[in-house]
Design a protein around this motif. Structure first.
Motif, PDB file in Angstrom:
ATOM      1  N   THR A 201       0.842  -1.207   0.000  1.00 49.26           N
ATOM      2  CA  THR A 201       0.000   0.000   0.000  1.00 49.26           C
ATOM      3  C   THR A 201       0.869   1.245   0.000  1.00 49.26           C
ATOM      4  O   THR A 201       0.616   2.207  -0.738  1.00 49.26           O
ATOM      5  CB  THR A 201      -0.913   0.002   1.217  1.00 49.26           C
ATOM      6  OG1 THR A 201      -1.694  -1.202   1.219  1.00 49.26           O
ATOM      7  CG2 THR A 201      -1.828   1.205   1.207  1.00 49.26           C
ATOM      8  N   ILE A 202       1.883   1.250   0.828  1.00 46.91           N
ATOM      9  CA  ILE A 202       2.772   2.399   0.926  1.00 46.91           C
ATOM     10  C   ILE A 202       3.566   2.588  -0.364  1.00 46.91           C
ATOM     11  O   ILE A 202       3.853   3.713  -0.793  1.00 46.91           O
ATOM     12  CB  ILE A 202       3.710   2.241   2.129  1.00 46.91           C
ATOM     13  CG1 ILE A 202       2.909   2.258   3.441  1.00 46.91           C
ATOM     14  CG2 ILE A 202       4.752   3.361   2.164  1.00 46.91           C
ATOM     15  CD1 ILE A 202       2.146   3.533   3.670  1.00 46.91           C
ATOM     16  N   GLN A 204       2.672   1.975  -3.256  1.00 44.00           N
ATOM     17  CA  GLN A 204       1.839   2.698  -4.197  1.00 44.00           C
ATOM     18  C   GLN A 204       1.805   4.179  -3.847  1.00 44.00           C
ATOM     19  O   GLN A 204       1.806   5.035  -4.732  1.00 44.00           O
ATOM     20  CB  GLN A 204       0.419   2.115  -4.179  1.00 44.00           C
ATOM     21  CG  GLN A 204       0.334   0.675  -4.684  1.00 44.00           C
ATOM     22  CD  GLN A 204       0.712   0.545  -6.149  1.00 44.00           C
ATOM     23  OE1 GLN A 204       0.515   1.475  -6.986  1.00 44.00           O
ATOM     24  NE2 GLN A 204       1.299  -0.613  -6.500  1.00 44.00           N
ATOM     25  N   GLU A 205       1.824   4.416  -2.529  1.00 45.52           N
ATOM     26  CA  GLU A 205       1.702   5.811  -2.100  1.00 45.52           C
ATOM     27  C   GLU A 205       3.021   6.576  -2.232  1.00 45.52           C
ATOM     28  O   GLU A 205       3.019   7.800  -2.354  1.00 45.52           O
ATOM     29  CB  GLU A 205       1.235   5.878  -0.636  1.00 45.52           C
ATOM     30  CG  GLU A 205      -0.176   5.340  -0.447  1.00 45.52           C
ATOM     31  CD  GLU A 205      -0.596   5.371   1.009  1.00 45.52           C
ATOM     32  OE1 GLU A 205      -1.767   5.052   1.306  1.00 45.52           O
ATOM     33  OE2 GLU A 205       0.242   5.712   1.879  1.00 45.52           O
ATOM     34  N   VAL A 206       4.186   5.839  -2.144  1.00 48.85           N
ATOM     35  CA  VAL A 206       5.475   6.522  -2.149  1.00 48.85           C
ATOM     36  C   VAL A 206       6.160   6.487  -3.510  1.00 48.85           C
ATOM     37  O   VAL A 206       7.375   6.738  -3.607  1.00 48.85           O
ATOM     38  CB  VAL A 206       6.400   5.922  -1.081  1.00 48.85           C
ATOM     39  CG1 VAL A 206       5.816   6.107   0.310  1.00 48.85           C
ATOM     40  CG2 VAL A 206       6.698   4.460  -1.373  1.00 48.85           C
ATOM     41  N   LYS A 207       5.469   6.139  -4.486  1.00 46.04           N
ATOM     42  CA  LYS A 207       6.079   6.170  -5.815  1.00 46.04           C
ATOM     43  C   LYS A 207       6.559   7.580  -6.118  1.00 46.04           C
ATOM     44  O   LYS A 207       5.838   8.534  -5.893  1.00 46.04           O
ATOM     45  CB  LYS A 207       5.082   5.730  -6.877  1.00 46.04           C
ATOM     46  CG  LYS A 207       4.875   4.225  -6.899  1.00 46.04           C
ATOM     47  CD  LYS A 207       3.896   3.842  -8.009  1.00 46.04           C
ATOM     48  CE  LYS A 207       3.700   2.333  -8.081  1.00 46.04           C
ATOM     49  NZ  LYS A 207       2.775   1.947  -9.180  1.00 46.04           N
TER      50      LYS A 207
END
Length: 446
Positions: A201-202, A204-207
């Motif tokens: 999940t992260i 995806q968020e930290v791309k």
């Protein structure tokens, strides 16, 4: 037994007195016949001569009978003086015998109880000694088993790859710790799954974001893991020490209870032992206490003659105060000097005064033994030397004391070379040395 013999002897004396009365009556009749014969003497010369001879024989018989009567009367008076006034009647004697028998039975029962108590104490002591030996044996066996277990543990520890005991303790885990580790692993798996899900999940968020250095994070993780291991080892050591201390405390409490029970059981016996051996504030044993009671009676009897021999100057007393140090006390003697009004130890007396004190104590001991023993009679006494240390006045007082003792019916023998003493003794056995051997001879001065 002595009383029965005395009664039989008294009856025999009474019978002899009755016989003498009959003989006296016969003498009276003979005297009557003599008067008749004197009247008939004129009738015949032959009868006169015969009667003269008969009269002489009767006179001799009368004298013999009168002498026997006087002798028997003296024997009766002497026997009455020897018999105590309290038992001169048959009833009083029987009461005294009955009281003595009751006292003997009481003392016999007390002695039997004491014997039984002593046997019980010996049995308890034997049980305690057996228990002690068994406990020592168990302790030795436990120590041997502990040594064997320690050797087996060391062998197994080395086989497991632990060179030192510290390594083993650090690596050792309890069942609960193993369960906790399993639970941690399961929790870790769950956390890992959650972390992976969270990572995805992260991610995806930290791309598009910049990455941190993993080496630094690994170093921090390694430091935290090392700190965690140290805390776990310290926890294990504390838990092991706590269990060991609990076991020791339980054993100490049990041993304390056993010791308390044994102390209660042997407290009375211990107190009696302390009293018997003199372990008290007065440092007076039971044996010395009993001897002191007899010693007081001996000193009281000895003072009667000692004060007479010293013309009332000295009186002996038993020292009741405890002495210095740890020595037993209670049987020392002091003398009270009426001239100075002070008491001092008996060792301070001169040689002559010490001999008087020794003589008085010996006579007092004889009186007390005779009074306590009842049937025992000390009728003979021998004194060897000591008179040479006396001055003439003291020698006279000592001789007078011995003469008074002799007048009571006792035989006193003196072994001495003092000329004044030899002159005062009527019956003497003299031993004269010679080349061919000593010669002994008796001499009696009237």
């Amino acid at each position: 037994e002595d009383c029965r013999q005395l009664t039989a002897f008294m009856r025999q004396l009474q019978t002899e007195l009755n016989d003498l009365d009959l003989e006296l009556q016969d003498l009276d009749k003979s005297r009557l016949k003599e008067s008749i014969l004197r009247q008939k003497i004129k009738e015949t010369t032959e009868k006169h001569a015969h009667l003269e001879k008969s009269l002489e024989r009767l006179s001799d018989t009368e004298k013999d009978c009168y002498s026997k009567v006087c002798s028997l009367q003296e024997v009766i008076l002497r026997l009455e003086q020897e018999i105590p006034p309290t038992i001169r009647t048959s009833r009083a004697l029987e009461e005294e015998i009955e009281a003595t028998n009751k006292k003997y039975e009481t003392l016999k029962l007390a002695w039997e109880r004491a014997q039984s108590r002593e046997q019980e104490c010996k049995q308890k002591q034997a049980s305690a000694v057996t228990f002690k030996a068994s406990a020592h044996k168990s302790l030795n066996e436990a120590e041997q088993e502990m040594v064997k277990a320690a050797e087996l543990f060391a062998t197994a520890r080395k086989q497991a790859g632990f060179d030192t005991i510290e390594e083993y303790r650090q690596a050792k885990r309890s069942e609960q710790e193993i369960k906790d580790s399993d639970q941690q692993i399961r929790d870790y798996q769950k956390d890992l799954e959650a972390a992976v899900h969270y990572f995805e999940t992260i991610s995806q968020e930290v791309k598009g974001l910049s990455k941190r250095d993993l080496a630094i994070l690994n170093e921090e993780l390694a430091g935290l893991q090392e700190q965690k291991n140290k805390l776990a080892a310290a926890k294990t050591a504390v838990a092991s020490r706590l269990n060991h201390n609990k076991n020791l405390l339980s054993g100490i409490l049990q041993l304390g209870q056993q010791i308390g029970q044994k102390e209660q059981q042997y407290m009375v016996v211990g107190d009696l032992a302390k009293v018997a051996k003199g372990d008290n504030s007065q440092r007076l044993s039971f044996e010395r206490y009993v001897l002191a009671a007899f010693f007081n009676d001996i000193i009281a009897a000895a003072n009667i003659r000692f004060q007479k021999m010293t013309y009332g100057r000295y009186r002996m007393n038993r020292i009741a105060d405890k002495g210095k140090g740890l020595a037993q006390s209670g049987l020392e003697i002091e003398v009270f000097d009426y001239f100075t009004g002070r008491a001092r130890h008996i060792k301070t007396l001169s040689g002559g005064e010490s001999f008087k004190a020794s003589l008085a104590l010996a006579l007092g001991l004889a009186d007390v033994v005779q009074s306590y023993a009842g049937g025992v009679s000390l009728d003979t006494m021998f004194i060897d030397e000591g008179f040479g240390t006396l001055d003439p006045e003291s020698l006279d007082s000592s001789i007078n004391c011995l003469c008074e003792l002799q007048q009571t019916g006792r035989l006193v023998g003196i072994i001495s070379h003092v000329p004044e003493l030899k002159a005062s003794i009527e019956a003497k056995l003299e031993v004269i040395p010679a080349k061919d051997g000593s010669v002994a001879s008796f001499s009696i001065d009237f």
